[in-house]
Design a protein around this motif. Sequence first.
Motif, mmCIF file in Angstrom:
data_model
loop_
_atom_site.group_PDB
_atom_site.id
_atom_site.type_symbol
_atom_site.label_atom_id
_atom_site.label_comp_id
_atom_site.label_asym_id
_atom_site.label_seq_id
_atom_site.Cartn_x
_atom_site.Cartn_y
_atom_site.Cartn_z
ATOM 1 N N TRP A 48 0.769 -1.297 -0.097
ATOM 2 C CA TRP A 48 0.013 -0.065 -0.142
ATOM 3 C C TRP A 48 0.918 1.239 -0.066
ATOM 4 O O TRP A 48 0.534 2.281 -0.947
ATOM 5 N N ASN A 49 1.883 1.373 0.851
ATOM 6 C CA ASN A 49 2.747 2.292 0.908
ATOM 7 C C ASN A 49 3.385 2.850 -0.357
ATOM 8 O O ASN A 49 3.432 3.864 -0.774
ATOM 9 N N ASN A 50 3.923 1.755 -1.046
ATOM 10 C CA ASN A 50 4.738 1.923 -2.139
ATOM 11 C C ASN A 50 3.586 2.502 -3.186
ATOM 12 O O ASN A 50 4.056 3.428 -4.060
ATOM 13 N N TRP A 51 2.667 1.988 -3.514
ATOM 14 C CA TRP A 51 1.708 2.279 -4.410
ATOM 15 C C TRP A 51 0.729 3.832 -4.203
ATOM 16 O O TRP A 51 0.633 4.445 -5.107
ATOM 17 N N ILE A 52 0.699 3.885 -2.955
ATOM 18 C CA ILE A 52 0.142 5.287 -2.470
ATOM 19 C C ILE A 52 1.092 6.273 -2.981
ATOM 20 O O ILE A 52 0.866 7.578 -3.821
ATOM 21 N N TYR A 53 2.332 6.172 -2.821
ATOM 22 C CA TYR A 53 3.361 6.903 -3.045
ATOM 23 C C TYR A 53 3.688 7.060 -4.581
ATOM 24 O O TYR A 53 3.494 8.333 -5.104
ATOM 25 N N SER A 54 3.505 6.134 -5.248
ATOM 26 C CA SER A 54 3.279 6.212 -6.875
ATOM 27 C C SER A 54 2.043 6.793 -7.443
ATOM 28 O O SER A 54 2.165 7.905 -8.242
ATOM 29 N N GLY A 55 0.842 6.699 -6.579
ATOM 30 C CA GLY A 55 -0.024 7.431 -6.862
ATOM 31 C C GLY A 55 0.056 9.124 -6.919
ATOM 32 O O GLY A 55 -0.577 9.901 -7.872
ATOM 33 N N LEU A 56 0.573 9.364 -5.670
ATOM 34 C CA LEU A 56 0.952 10.655 -5.310
ATOM 35 C C LEU A 56 2.015 11.408 -6.635
ATOM 36 O O LEU A 56 1.732 12.459 -6.817
ATOM 37 N N ALA A 57 2.862 10.605 -6.774
ATOM 38 C CA ALA A 57 4.007 10.875 -7.886
ATOM 39 C C ALA A 57 3.223 11.167 -9.299
ATOM 40 O O ALA A 57 3.554 12.171 -9.714
ATOM 41 N N VAL A 58 2.448 10.428 -9.754
ATOM 42 C CA VAL A 58 1.571 10.467 -10.992
ATOM 43 C C VAL A 58 0.678 11.817 -10.681
ATOM 44 O O VAL A 58 0.684 12.710 -11.857
ATOM 45 N N LEU A 59 0.018 12.334 -9.695
ATOM 46 C CA LEU A 59 -0.446 13.455 -9.366
ATOM 47 C C LEU A 59 0.413 14.556 -9.575
ATOM 48 O O LEU A 59 0.001 15.518 -10.304
ATOM 49 N N VAL A 60 1.490 14.489 -9.022
ATOM 50 C CA VAL A 60 2.373 15.678 -9.273
ATOM 51 C C VAL A 60 2.789 15.687 -10.594
ATOM 52 O O VAL A 60 3.019 16.993 -11.287
ATOM 53 N N VAL A 61 3.534 14.825 -11.348
ATOM 54 C CA VAL A 61 3.941 14.846 -12.698
ATOM 55 C C VAL A 61 2.648 15.386 -13.470
ATOM 56 O O VAL A 61 3.254 16.017 -14.616
ATOM 57 N N GLY A 62 1.542 14.860 -13.251
ATOM 58 C CA GLY A 62 0.319 15.472 -14.072
ATOM 59 C C GLY A 62 -0.016 16.743 -13.882
ATOM 60 O O GLY A 62 -0.991 17.132 -14.720
ATOM 61 N N CYS A 63 0.561 17.638 -13.218
ATOM 62 C CA CYS A 63 0.217 19.209 -12.945
ATOM 63 C C CYS A 63 0.331 19.738 -14.552
ATOM 64 O O CYS A 63 1.352 19.675 -14.918
ATOM 65 N N PRO A 64 -0.679 20.364 -14.859
ATOM 66 C CA PRO A 64 -0.495 20.878 -16.173
ATOM 67 C C PRO A 64 0.169 22.247 -16.235
ATOM 68 O O PRO A 64 -0.113 23.162 -17.230
ATOM 69 N N CYS A 65 0.943 22.522 -15.291
ATOM 70 C CA CYS A 65 1.707 24.114 -15.316
ATOM 71 C C CYS A 65 2.386 24.228 -16.713
ATOM 72 O O CYS A 65 1.967 25.328 -17.441
ATOM 73 N N ALA A 66 3.398 23.381 -17.203
ATOM 74 C CA ALA A 66 3.917 23.719 -18.351
ATOM 75 C C ALA A 66 2.973 23.855 -19.634
ATOM 76 O O ALA A 66 3.278 24.652 -20.547
ATOM 77 N N LEU A 67 1.995 23.040 -19.405
ATOM 78 C CA LEU A 67 1.057 23.012 -20.661
ATOM 79 C C LEU A 67 0.090 24.522 -20.679
ATOM 80 O O LEU A 67 0.018 25.022 -21.867
ATOM 81 N N VAL A 68 -0.185 24.934 -19.182
ATOM 82 C CA VAL A 68 -1.010 26.177 -19.421
ATOM 83 C C VAL A 68 -0.090 27.366 -19.801
ATOM 84 O O VAL A 68 -0.691 28.314 -20.283
#
Length: 703
Positions: free
Chosen positions: A337-357
């Motif tokens: 659980w810890n590893n995959w919640i961590y990966s989920g959070l990383a996906v959330l961060v990498v998904g930020c559309p800052c550069a795109l906007v």
Amino acid sequence: MEGNKQVYRLQGLSCTNCAAKFEKNIRDIETVDDVQLNFGAAKLTVQGLVSVEQLEAAGAFDGIKVLPERSREPVKKEPFWKKRENITTSISLLFTIIGYVLYFSLSESHPVTIGAFLIAIVVGGLPLFKVGVKNLTKLQFDMKTLMTIAIIGAAIIGEWAEGAVVVFLFALSEALESYSMDKARQSIKSLMDIAPKRATIRRGNQTMEIDVEDVQIGDVLVIKPGQKIAMDGKVLTGQSSVNQAAITGESIPVHKTSGDEVFAGTINEEGSLEVRVTKRVEDTTIAKIIHLVEEAQAEKAPSQQFVDKFAKYYTPAIMIISFLVAVIPPLFFGGDWNNWIYSGLAVLVVGCPCALVVSTPVAIVTAIGNAARNGVLIKGGIHLEEAGRLETIAFDKTGTLTEGKPEVTDIVTFADKSETEMVSIATAIEEYSQHPLATAIKRKAIRLQAIEYQAENFLSYTGKGAKATVQGEEYFIGNPALFSEMLTIDNEAQDRINQLQIEGKTVMLLGTNHELLGLIAVADQIRKSSKSIIQKLHKLGIKQTVMLTGDNQSTGVAIGSSLGLSEVKAELLPEDKLTIINGLKAKHGHVAMVGDGINDAPALATANVGIAMGGAGTDVALETADIALMADDLEKLPYMISLSRKTLTIIKQNISFALALKVLALLLVIPGWLTLWIAIFADMGATLIVVLNSMRLIKKGAV
């Protein structure tokens, strides 16, 4: 409602999401009927009764400062390192470093280590959390919401170190975005500083210095050498060279004398001038330029519209992917659980559309500002992008490729009269005519210092010529058709007439009713720069250059071949130009029309991009065209095409790079290599590269 319309300038407007929220907060004020916020220009237009205090309260969440448009309050320039958000970012970095020192000297789970990281998270992320938590309660998902979830999640699973790094890097990314928008907005601020705020005027016997807002039409400006001209007007007395670079982009000063037009913001270089004011401060050419540049930045370019639509679906999609990454492996495949919640959070961060906007608006705003400083007015991102795709350009002939001012090119005598004698007689007959050909003869007479004869018994033959008695003899001047009715034109004269007409010249014959004395050929002079400009356009990838003219076929072909144009369409009426533009669009796709903005208005409006010349002098050009070349010269056309192409390339690079980096980082989830570090570096790195790439357009010599 117009009476309640107020315009404000904004300071501290940091991001597009903040702008949208600020606009919504103002809309929620009961006394406000309508609101328009222009993020690129940092300008706010409010319809309704509202105070500055109410507006600042609506923007308190982002520390937005509101100033009335005509405020005399100077814009406070804060050094980059003194800005509140940059100070908190620096403190956050300091405690993150302290945390890592403790991390290696004590341990990851030691309370002092966690405390250092916690201070870094709170100091650097407090403004972020405030907005993020509020958005979360309202189920509004933007970048700040995503980051808040990711950082809280990192703290819950004990990843304090990475939470602190994420906060710092996000704050750094926001500071860079704010810095880049400020730099882009400077292009407008520099335009606003061009015209002086005060003017020296003479009313009666009194000379006084007053605010430009108090200057009235008809007032007389007194302008000393080296001073900036404060208002648009016409020269009453004096003569001087005036540097018009701020308005037209021309580097060479223009000589001005009585009756000539001058513009606010231009510099009087040598002599003293007295100028009668012709426009109020809000109607001056520079005021119109500023207004149109600001409106241009508010209008979204096609690529920006695409990004906005994409981001609307992209953010929820990232949240769903993040949730699935966090729960599916532990639930169905026995993952930790810890590893995959961590990966989920990383996906959330990498998904930020800052550069795109920021990929499109920074490039568009910067390019439009650059063009305005160079004497090219682009009235919207859509026109900037269209200009970048052009393959065909159609030109009006008169006044665009040519000077629009006919000159005498040849004088041929068939009798015992000298050239000066012929011009003297012709000038006497044409004295009362305002026809451009007559004006050309009069100019030639001045240069030759011709004899001033008086003409009597003047009679005009419509469409053919005229006759008058000069020095006791009756003379005729007109086209070959007029003379062929009276006498036989011999072969030698006819051959000469034919040759001159093939060269694109208009031939006028001079003689009596029984003898041909000679001929005078007149032609509109090709601009010296036209040929090299056409060559530059072909080098830039413009495949078709077409000239549209009402002149006869032989004149059109002669000019077209000397300039190296691809095609010539002659003997056209204004409505024919419209038909040809539609035909070119059907055949070649993206077509631009270049004209003077007056008789070419229908063709300018029909073309994909309407480009008007001489925008500084004509309101019509500013109103009808998509792009106005402020100087009465084509010199800026290759620059504008090149800038548009470069902007289009940079926008494509930005969007492609931002998306590619996201996809690459997301693929790292599969082998489990995606960490919060990599995620934030992918996001911040993309934003930084996109911003720096866009800033390449800011330099005056960007093209």
